[in-house]
Design an enzyme around this catalytic site. Sequence first.
Site, PDB file in Angstrom:
ATOM      1  N   HIS A 303       4.293 -25.880 -33.388  1.00 53.63           N
ATOM      2  CA  HIS A 303       3.853 -24.816 -32.486  1.00 53.63           C
ATOM      3  C   HIS A 303       5.035 -23.920 -32.185  1.00 53.63           C
ATOM      4  O   HIS A 303       6.159 -24.397 -32.063  1.00 53.63           O
ATOM      5  CB  HIS A 303       3.299 -25.405 -31.175  1.00 53.63           C
ATOM      6  CG  HIS A 303       2.481 -24.431 -30.424  1.00 53.63           C
ATOM      7  ND1 HIS A 303       3.029 -23.530 -29.541  1.00 53.63           N
ATOM      8  CD2 HIS A 303       1.152 -24.204 -30.448  1.00 53.63           C
ATOM      9  CE1 HIS A 303       2.064 -22.788 -29.045  1.00 53.63           C
ATOM     10  NE2 HIS A 303       0.909 -23.160 -29.576  1.00 53.63           N
ATOM     11  N   ASP A 360      -5.060 -28.380 -32.254  1.00 60.27           N
ATOM     12  CA  ASP A 360      -6.035 -28.386 -33.351  1.00 60.27           C
ATOM     13  C   ASP A 360      -6.067 -29.690 -34.126  1.00 60.27           C
ATOM     14  O   ASP A 360      -6.953 -29.891 -34.950  1.00 60.27           O
ATOM     15  CB  ASP A 360      -5.719 -27.238 -34.319  1.00 60.27           C
ATOM     16  CG  ASP A 360      -5.976 -25.895 -33.669  1.00 60.27           C
ATOM     17  OD1 ASP A 360      -6.996 -25.792 -32.976  1.00 60.27           O
ATOM     18  OD2 ASP A 360      -5.163 -24.979 -33.839  1.00 60.27           O
TER      19      ASP A 360
HETATM   20  N1  CMC Z   1       4.410 -28.505 -41.522  1.00 57.58           N
HETATM   21  C1  CMC Z   1       5.609 -28.499 -42.122  1.00 57.58           C
HETATM   22  N2  CMC Z   1       6.666 -27.761 -41.723  1.00 57.58           N
HETATM   23  C2  CMC Z   1       6.491 -26.977 -40.662  1.00 57.58           C
HETATM   24  C3  CMC Z   1       5.275 -26.927 -39.966  1.00 57.58           C
HETATM   25  C4  CMC Z   1       4.210 -27.734 -40.426  1.00 57.58           C
HETATM   26  N3  CMC Z   1       3.037 -27.722 -39.805  1.00 57.58           N
HETATM   27  N4  CMC Z   1       5.390 -26.059 -38.937  1.00 57.58           N
HETATM   28  C5  CMC Z   1       6.630 -25.569 -38.975  1.00 57.58           C
HETATM   29  N5  CMC Z   1       7.298 -26.133 -40.012  1.00 57.58           N
HETATM   30  C6  CMC Z   1       8.703 -25.908 -40.370  1.00 57.58           C
HETATM   31  C7  CMC Z   1       8.881 -24.632 -41.169  1.00 57.58           C
HETATM   32  O1  CMC Z   1       8.753 -24.857 -42.546  1.00 57.58           O
HETATM   33  C8  CMC Z   1      10.280 -24.233 -40.761  1.00 57.58           C
HETATM   34  O2  CMC Z   1      11.187 -25.032 -41.478  1.00 57.58           O
HETATM   35  P1  CMC Z   1      12.692 -24.500 -41.835  1.00 57.58           P
HETATM   36  O3  CMC Z   1      13.305 -24.065 -40.529  1.00 57.58           O
HETATM   37  O4  CMC Z   1      13.364 -25.705 -42.417  1.00 57.58           O
HETATM   38  O5  CMC Z   1      12.501 -23.365 -42.788  1.00 57.58           O
HETATM   39  C9  CMC Z   1      10.366 -24.659 -39.297  1.00 57.58           C
HETATM   40  O6  CMC Z   1       9.418 -25.718 -39.155  1.00 57.58           O
HETATM   41  C10 CMC Z   1       9.996 -23.557 -38.323  1.00 57.58           C
HETATM   42  O7  CMC Z   1       8.792 -22.992 -38.776  1.00 57.58           O
HETATM   43  P2  CMC Z   1       8.335 -21.531 -38.357  1.00 57.58           P
HETATM   44  O8  CMC Z   1       7.185 -21.118 -39.212  1.00 57.58           O
HETATM   45  O9  CMC Z   1       9.497 -20.624 -38.273  1.00 57.58           O
HETATM   46  O10 CMC Z   1       7.892 -21.827 -36.872  1.00 57.58           O
HETATM   47  P3  CMC Z   1       6.845 -21.059 -36.059  1.00 57.58           P
HETATM   48  O11 CMC Z   1       7.183 -21.249 -34.658  1.00 57.58           O
HETATM   49  O12 CMC Z   1       6.703 -19.661 -36.527  1.00 57.58           O
HETATM   50  O13 CMC Z   1       5.498 -21.845 -36.479  1.00 57.58           O
HETATM   51  C11 CMC Z   1       3.247 -22.441 -36.569  1.00 57.58           C
HETATM   52  C12 CMC Z   1       4.432 -22.103 -35.666  1.00 57.58           C
HETATM   53  C13 CMC Z   1       2.120 -22.901 -35.675  1.00 57.58           C
HETATM   54  C14 CMC Z   1       2.810 -21.180 -37.317  1.00 57.58           C
HETATM   55  C15 CMC Z   1       3.635 -23.558 -37.575  1.00 57.58           C
HETATM   56  O14 CMC Z   1       4.093 -24.698 -36.900  1.00 57.58           O
HETATM   57  C16 CMC Z   1       2.497 -23.905 -38.525  1.00 57.58           C
HETATM   58  O15 CMC Z   1       2.303 -23.220 -39.521  1.00 57.58           O
HETATM   59  N6  CMC Z   1       1.708 -24.994 -38.209  1.00 57.58           N
HETATM   60  C17 CMC Z   1       0.543 -25.329 -38.995  1.00 57.58           C
HETATM   61  C18 CMC Z   1      -0.640 -24.464 -38.584  1.00 57.58           C
HETATM   62  C19 CMC Z   1      -1.193 -24.864 -37.231  1.00 57.58           C
HETATM   63  O16 CMC Z   1      -1.418 -26.045 -36.960  1.00 57.58           O
HETATM   64  N7  CMC Z   1      -1.474 -23.858 -36.409  1.00 57.58           N
HETATM   65  C20 CMC Z   1      -2.079 -24.078 -35.083  1.00 57.58           C
HETATM   66  C21 CMC Z   1      -1.141 -23.699 -33.995  1.00 57.58           C
HETATM   67  S1  CMC Z   1      -1.720 -24.326 -32.392  1.00 57.58           S
HETATM   68  C22 CMC Z   1      -3.173 -23.489 -32.073  1.00 57.58           C
HETATM   69  C23 CMC Z   1      -2.979 -22.064 -31.731  1.00 57.58           C
HETATM   70  O17 CMC Z   1      -2.194 -21.742 -30.850  1.00 57.58           O
HETATM   71  O18 CMC Z   1      -3.648 -21.264 -32.358  1.00 57.58           O
END
Ligand code: CMC
Length: 425
Positions: A303, A360
């Site tokens: 998240h 989720d």
């Molecule tokens: N699986 C594997 N690696 C992950 C994941 C994941 N679910 N989420 C983040 N990472 C890693 C990402 O690869 C990155 O790694 P590195 O720094 O080594 O390159 C690091 O964590 C930071 O990721 P980011 O994309 O910069 O972080 P963010 O804050 O932008 O991501 C997120 C938030 C929700 C988009 C992401 O965690 C994700 O894609 N999760 C899966 C989709 C999901 O479950 N979404 C629902 C969110 S909760 C409901 C809502 O609010 O809508």
Amino acid sequence: MTEYVKLIHGDKEYQLPLIVGSEGEKAIDISALREETGFITLDTGYANTGSCVSAITYLNGEKGILRYRGIPVEQLAEQATFKETAFLLINGRLPNRNELTQFSVLLNDHSLVHEDMRAFYENFPRSSHPMGILSSMVNALRSFYPELHNLEEEINITVTRLLSKVRTLAAMSYKISRGHKVVYPRPDLAYCSNFLNMMFHSPVRPYDIDEDVVRALRVFWILHADHEQNCSTSAVRLVGSARVTLYAAISAGIAALWGPLHGGANQAVVEMLTHIAENKNMRQTVERAKDKKDPFRLMGFGHRIYKTYDPRAKIMKKIADKVLAKFNISDPLLDIAKELEEIALKDDYFIEHNLYPNVDFYSGIVLRAIGIPTNMFTVIFAIGRLPGWIAQWKESMDDPNWKLCRPRQIYTGPAETNYVPIAER
Ligand code: CMC
């Protein structure tokens, strides 16, 4: 007394006011930055950018705290109804008995949708995703319910219409997608029961309203009711800042929520768990999620704000256990989800990246158990988020410092070049 933060560039020094929120969060007010320094800030993905000040929802990602208007979401999930929660978010306080009754009467009075809207539904291809349909239908509501001259009355009626009709529209889309007769809302049923009845009642199989199912849906909606400046809410505020109708702003929010990295994750989680169940590939799935060369992510994990267990996910996990036990359902996806969580939480990659289950991760299992089809999961999320979107839109409209949202950019394209006529290219 205002405190300032110093910005030093070369021999110049600038003073930027410090803003402190009611829970002690700090921000540097850069609203005069460009005018005073010629600089803008760059923050792709806005992870360090506050887009507004807001008195609606407090979220602390380090401690796993979520409060609506100061009230912990755990207390609301345990004791409040969804209607009370909606009132609280939109009006800033809990309703008294009279106000709640009045609110219920209004929601009932506005729960039907114009019969001509059914023609719209019937012409969407059967394979259309219900989120696309919902977004279009909400935008179309304006044409069926023209603007009133009195602004206050117009806002109040639009808010009530949306809260009431989106629920009816969602159930209608399910019925029509199945080729079934639409079930109308009933005045004797409360908000959640009414929705369940519209979804599942049929002339040949009357729907038996179960209080535990109603409770599961109520808690699901309360947990989703607001989450401060997330992607869809920011879409609502940004689109709303152009002074479009509330219908158009909410339609934009629904479109944003549809994405698999946002609300669409609840559908993506169940698809991922099903894939694991069918292919028995849990370890490979975890490895894929860790592989930097693979765009795959563990859905329902991670998240932007929570760097600890999402407080909503904790409640959702308990609800999943309860509902499955009550109906004696043995859902292999719940066992897979729990095993996957256990593996991930012990894995260095997930520990180092602070990746925990988000709301989720277990919500799809709850929805499956109460009979909601997978492609309707995000629609159910949208109904829950509606009060939050409305509250945030209203707050932005009432803000005396309101401005059209219009970020800037750093241009990195070519310098001025001359047009080349086609014959010379
Ligand atoms: N699986 C594997 N690696 C992950 C994941 C994941 N679910 N989420 C983040 N990472 C890693 C990402 O690869 C990155 O790694 P590195 O720094 O080594 O390159 C690091 O964590 C930071 O990721 P980011 O994309 O910069 O972080 P963010 O804050 O932008 O991501 C997120 C938030 C929700 C988009 C992401 O965690 C994700 O894609 N999760 C899966 C989709 C999901 O479950 N979404 C629902 C969110 S909760 C409901 C809502 O609010 O809508």
